[in-house]
Each structure stands twice: as structure tokens, then as C-alpha cells.
Design a protein around this motif. Structure first.
Motif, PDB file in Angstrom:
ATOM      1  N   GLN A  46      83.168  23.381  72.478  1.00 52.32           N
ATOM      2  CA  GLN A  46      83.755  24.318  71.525  1.00 52.32           C
ATOM      3  C   GLN A  46      84.056  25.646  72.208  1.00 52.32           C
ATOM      4  N   ARG A  47      85.162  26.234  71.769  1.00 51.72           N
ATOM      5  CA  ARG A  47      85.540  27.557  72.227  1.00 51.72           C
ATOM      6  C   ARG A  47      86.076  28.323  71.027  1.00 51.72           C
ATOM      7  N   GLN A  48      85.630  29.565  70.869  1.00 57.24           N
ATOM      8  CA  GLN A  48      86.005  30.356  69.710  1.00 57.24           C
ATOM      9  C   GLN A  48      86.535  31.717  70.144  1.00 57.24           C
ATOM     10  N   TRP A  49      87.386  32.277  69.312  1.00 55.61           N
ATOM     11  CA  TRP A  49      87.987  33.583  69.575  1.00 55.61           C
ATOM     12  C   TRP A  49      87.879  34.471  68.346  1.00 55.61           C
ATOM     13  N   LEU A  50      87.538  35.731  68.576  1.00 51.84           N
ATOM     14  CA  LEU A  50      87.704  36.796  67.587  1.00 51.84           C
ATOM     15  C   LEU A  50      88.796  37.695  68.142  1.00 51.84           C
ATOM     16  N   VAL A  51      89.848  37.890  67.351  1.00 57.22           N
ATOM     17  CA  VAL A  51      91.080  38.493  67.844  1.00 57.22           C
ATOM     18  C   VAL A  51      91.347  39.822  67.133  1.00 57.22           C
ATOM     19  N   ASP A  52      91.787  40.799  67.907  1.00 55.40           N
ATOM     20  CA  ASP A  52      92.359  42.008  67.317  1.00 55.40           C
ATOM     21  C   ASP A  52      93.838  41.729  67.094  1.00 55.40           C
ATOM     22  N   PRO A  53      94.258  41.533  65.831  1.00 55.24           N
ATOM     23  CA  PRO A  53      95.643  41.108  65.601  1.00 55.24           C
ATOM     24  C   PRO A  53      96.671  42.209  65.804  1.00 55.24           C
ATOM     25  N   GLY A  54      96.202  43.456  65.988  1.00 53.89           N
ATOM     26  CA  GLY A  54      97.133  44.552  66.200  1.00 53.89           C
ATOM     27  C   GLY A  54      97.737  45.111  64.936  1.00 53.89           C
ATOM     28  N   VAL A  55      97.318  44.574  63.785  1.00 51.45           N
ATOM     29  CA  VAL A  55      97.766  45.058  62.480  1.00 51.45           C
ATOM     30  C   VAL A  55      96.552  45.150  61.572  1.00 51.45           C
ATOM     31  N   GLU A  56      96.722  45.826  60.443  1.00 54.52           N
ATOM     32  CA  GLU A  56      95.657  45.873  59.453  1.00 54.52           C
ATOM     33  C   GLU A  56      95.417  44.474  58.873  1.00 54.52           C
ATOM     34  N   ILE A  57      94.163  44.115  58.724  1.00 54.66           N
ATOM     35  CA  ILE A  57      93.814  42.863  58.066  1.00 54.66           C
ATOM     36  C   ILE A  57      93.688  43.142  56.577  1.00 54.66           C
ATOM     37  N   PRO A  58      94.523  42.545  55.744  1.00 53.68           N
ATOM     38  CA  PRO A  58      94.459  42.828  54.302  1.00 53.68           C
ATOM     39  C   PRO A  58      93.089  42.503  53.715  1.00 53.68           C
ATOM     40  N   THR A  59      92.710  43.269  52.721  1.00 51.55           N
ATOM     41  CA  THR A  59      91.414  43.053  52.073  1.00 51.55           C
ATOM     42  C   THR A  59      91.298  41.628  51.542  1.00 51.55           C
ATOM     43  N   ALA A  60      92.400  41.092  51.000  1.00 48.71           N
ATOM     44  CA  ALA A  60      92.363  39.734  50.460  1.00 48.71           C
ATOM     45  C   ALA A  60      91.996  38.724  51.539  1.00 48.71           C
ATOM     46  N   ALA A  61      92.479  38.933  52.758  1.00 47.38           N
ATOM     47  CA  ALA A  61      92.146  38.029  53.860  1.00 47.38           C
ATOM     48  C   ALA A  61      90.698  38.216  54.295  1.00 47.38           C
ATOM     49  N   THR A  62      90.260  39.472  54.370  1.00 45.11           N
ATOM     50  CA  THR A  62      88.863  39.751  54.743  1.00 45.11           C
ATOM     51  C   THR A  62      87.897  39.099  53.774  1.00 45.11           C
ATOM     52  N   LEU A  63      88.229  39.113  52.498  1.00 50.31           N
ATOM     53  CA  LEU A  63      87.358  38.506  51.489  1.00 50.31           C
ATOM     54  C   LEU A  63      87.218  37.005  51.702  1.00 50.31           C
ATOM     55  N   ILE A  64      88.200  36.381  52.361  1.00 50.52           N
ATOM     56  CA  ILE A  64      88.135  34.949  52.629  1.00 50.52           C
ATOM     57  C   ILE A  64      87.330  34.652  53.888  1.00 50.52           C
ATOM     58  N   HIS A  65      87.709  35.295  55.008  1.00 47.77           N
ATOM     59  CA  HIS A  65      87.053  34.935  56.279  1.00 47.77           C
ATOM     60  C   HIS A  65      86.020  35.943  56.763  1.00 47.77           C
ATOM     61  N   GLY A  66      85.939  37.106  56.134  1.00 45.31           N
ATOM     62  CA  GLY A  66      84.862  38.041  56.435  1.00 45.31           C
ATOM     63  C   GLY A  66      85.109  39.009  57.562  1.00 45.31           C
ATOM     64  N   VAL A  67      86.275  38.954  58.204  1.00 45.28           N
ATOM     65  CA  VAL A  67      86.543  39.835  59.341  1.00 45.28           C
ATOM     66  C   VAL A  67      87.360  41.036  58.880  1.00 45.28           C
ATOM     67  N   THR A  68      86.822  42.225  59.100  1.00 47.97           N
ATOM     68  CA  THR A  68      87.520  43.454  58.746  1.00 47.97           C
ATOM     69  C   THR A  68      88.385  43.936  59.906  1.00 47.97           C
ATOM     70  N   THR A  69      89.313  44.821  59.587  1.00 50.38           N
ATOM     71  CA  THR A  69      90.133  45.430  60.631  1.00 50.38           C
ATOM     72  C   THR A  69      89.253  46.139  61.652  1.00 50.38           C
ATOM     73  N   GLU A  70      88.241  46.854  61.169  1.00 54.73           N
ATOM     74  CA  GLU A  70      87.356  47.617  62.059  1.00 54.73           C
ATOM     75  C   GLU A  70      86.621  46.697  63.026  1.00 54.73           C
ATOM     76  N   ARG A  71      86.090  45.597  62.510  1.00 51.51           N
ATOM     77  CA  ARG A  71      85.371  44.674  63.385  1.00 51.51           C
ATOM     78  C   ARG A  71      86.319  44.036  64.404  1.00 51.51           C
ATOM     79  N   ALA A  72      87.514  43.648  63.957  1.00 50.59           N
ATOM     80  CA  ALA A  72      88.463  43.029  64.875  1.00 50.59           C
ATOM     81  C   ALA A  72      88.835  43.981  66.004  1.00 50.59           C
ATOM     82  N   ARG A  73      89.033  45.251  65.669  1.00 48.75           N
ATOM     83  CA  ARG A  73      89.394  46.233  66.694  1.00 48.75           C
ATOM     84  C   ARG A  73      88.246  46.496  67.649  1.00 48.75           C
ATOM     85  N   LEU A  74      87.030  46.474  67.130  1.00 46.25           N
ATOM     86  CA  LEU A  74      85.862  46.787  67.951  1.00 46.25           C
ATOM     87  C   LEU A  74      85.445  45.617  68.833  1.00 46.25           C
ATOM     88  N   GLU A  75      85.453  44.414  68.259  1.00 49.82           N
ATOM     89  CA  GLU A  75      84.891  43.252  68.942  1.00 49.82           C
ATOM     90  C   GLU A  75      85.928  42.242  69.427  1.00 49.82           C
TER      91      GLU A  75
END
Length: 232
Positions: A46-75
Motif C-alpha cells: 500500500q502507498r498513500q498520499w496526502l495532497v495539497d491541492p493548491g485550492v481551498e477544500i470546500p467545507t462539504a468535502a472536508t465533512l466527508i473525508h476529514g481533510v481541511t485546507t489547513e491540514r493539506a497545506r501543512l502536511e
């Protein structure tokens, strides 16, 4: 190398994306998983990625998968690099003649193609064979009532899913659902993988045509949808 009949479900590559939304041409990858499971559904790679998408992650998406814009940018790692690595990893498992399982494959593979184009990578045009438990389940058990989400499929086929909308958990569960379907429908287990892939192309088109007809007969005469599979 062609898999022998009845062998397609033994060892499977599994793939899933969690993203910023539902539109394949505009949304971005947030997390991804590419792995390999064995005959008993055991995780071999298995190989996994946490990605900074370069755009704001909408709240509706965060509520589904749990990743916030702040976390994506940081990690997260930069999207251009992550997309290249995801494509390279998929190419590697495809080169080993492993079928790639993805639940609602046309979404994940098509979105990844648009991401590749966005960052100047050679797109992953699709492996030799794809196994999409959503398309197969709707074909072999057409009249079962209820939802056809991955969670619902796991419940129906007795597959444990502890963390829905985690890319790793979803990818592995989808692979195990595919194996459970093969056990439940021996005629599918006996089908060569190339034939199964071809059947899914037809099934996806038929399912889209049926859904489009239903929507048009129920107040949306201009409704259209695509049944192209595994890429839209």
C-alpha cells in the motif's frame, strides 16, 4: 500476460481518491491510495498520499473525508508531484498485469486524467483491465433495493468498512467487495478478466441509458448522462 479464467480476483490492485468535490474536470485530489490485496483480502502492498491541492477544500468535502485546507497545506505534498507519483504507481501495478479495482472507476480515473493534464504529466490512460464493483453489482443484482454506495455494498456482501471515505479504507474495501462478488456469482469468477472488462463497458453504458430514460420520464426531459467507462 493474460490471467487464466477464475484467477482475476486472486490478487488485485486497489485504487481510490478523495477529492475537493464531484466534478471530474475541475476538482482536485486531496488523498489517494494505491495498494495490492491477496486472495483472502489481505493487504500485501500500500502507498498513500496526502495532497495539497493548491485550492481551498470546500467545507462539504472536508465533512466527508476529514481533510481541511489547513491540514493539506501543512502536511500535504504538492499536487503536481503527488499526481505524478500516483500515476507512476498505477502504471507499475498495471505493468504487472494486475486488474485495478476502483469503486465508480470512471470518476477516479477520469479525475486523475484531468489532474495529469493540469500539471503537464502524461495521463494514465487506463490499465489493461479495470474491475468496478459498482458497475458489476448493479448488473448482477439489478433489482436489489436500496443504495449502491460502497458502504451499502460492504454491508450487503459482508465486507468490513471501518473508516468510510478514507482513501485507503475505501480502496481496500472495494477490492474485498469485488472478491466477494466473485464468490457470490461463480459465472463471474469463471470469466477471464479481459471479458469481464468488456462486459463492464457494456453494462455501464446500459445503466446510464436506463437512468437517463428514468430521469426524462420523471420530469427532466433534457437530462443527459454519460455511460463511458472506465474513462469519461
Amino acid at each position: 500476460m493474460e490471467h487464466s479464467p477464475a484467477a482475476w480476483a486472486d490478487t488485485l490492485a486497489v485504487f481510490d481518491l478523495e477529492t475537493t468535490g464531484i466534478d471530474i474536470d475541475t476538482c482536485r485530489v486531496v488523498t489517494a491510495h494505491v495498494g495490492v490485496i491477496g486472495p483472502e483480502g489481505d493487504v500485501l502492498e500500500q502507498r498513500q498520499w496526502l495532497v495539497d491541492p493548491g485550492v481551498e477544500i470546500p467545507t462539504a468535502a472536508t465533512l466527508i473525508h476529514g481533510v481541511t485546507t489547513e491540514r493539506a497545506r501543512l502536511e500535504g505534498i504538492a499536487a503536481a508531484r503527488a499526481v505524478g507519483e500516483i500515476i507512476a504507481t498505477l502504471r507499475e501495478v498495471a505493468a504487472r498485469s494486475l486488474p485495478i479495482v476502483a469503486y465508480n472507476a470512471a470518476y477516479d480515473l477520469s479525475l486523475l486524467r484531468y489532474e495529469a493534464e493540469r500539471y503537464g504529466h502524461e495521463p494514465f490512460r487506463g490499465p489493461g483491465w479495470v474491475v468496478d464493483p459498482l458497475v458489476i453489482d448493479k448488473a448482477v443484482d439489478r433489482y436489489r433495493s436500496g443504495k449502491r454506495t460502497l458502504t451499502a455494498a460492504c454491508e450487503h456482501y459482508g465486507v468490513e468498512l471501518l473508516a468510510a471515505h478514507d482513501a485507503g479504507a475505501d480502496a481496500i474495501a472495494a477490492g474485498r467487495v469485488a472478491q466477494a462478488i466473485a464468490r457470490a456469482f461463480p459465472e463471474l469468477a469463471a470469466c477471464a478478466i479481459a471479458e469481464l472488462h468488456a462486459r463492464q463497458v457494456d453494462w455501464s453504458r446500459q445503466q446510464a441509458e436506463s437512468y437517463q430514460d428514468w430521469r426524462r420520464r420523471n420530469g427532466e426531459p433534457e437530462f443527459t448522462t454519460s455511460g463511458a467507462w472506465p474513462l469519461r
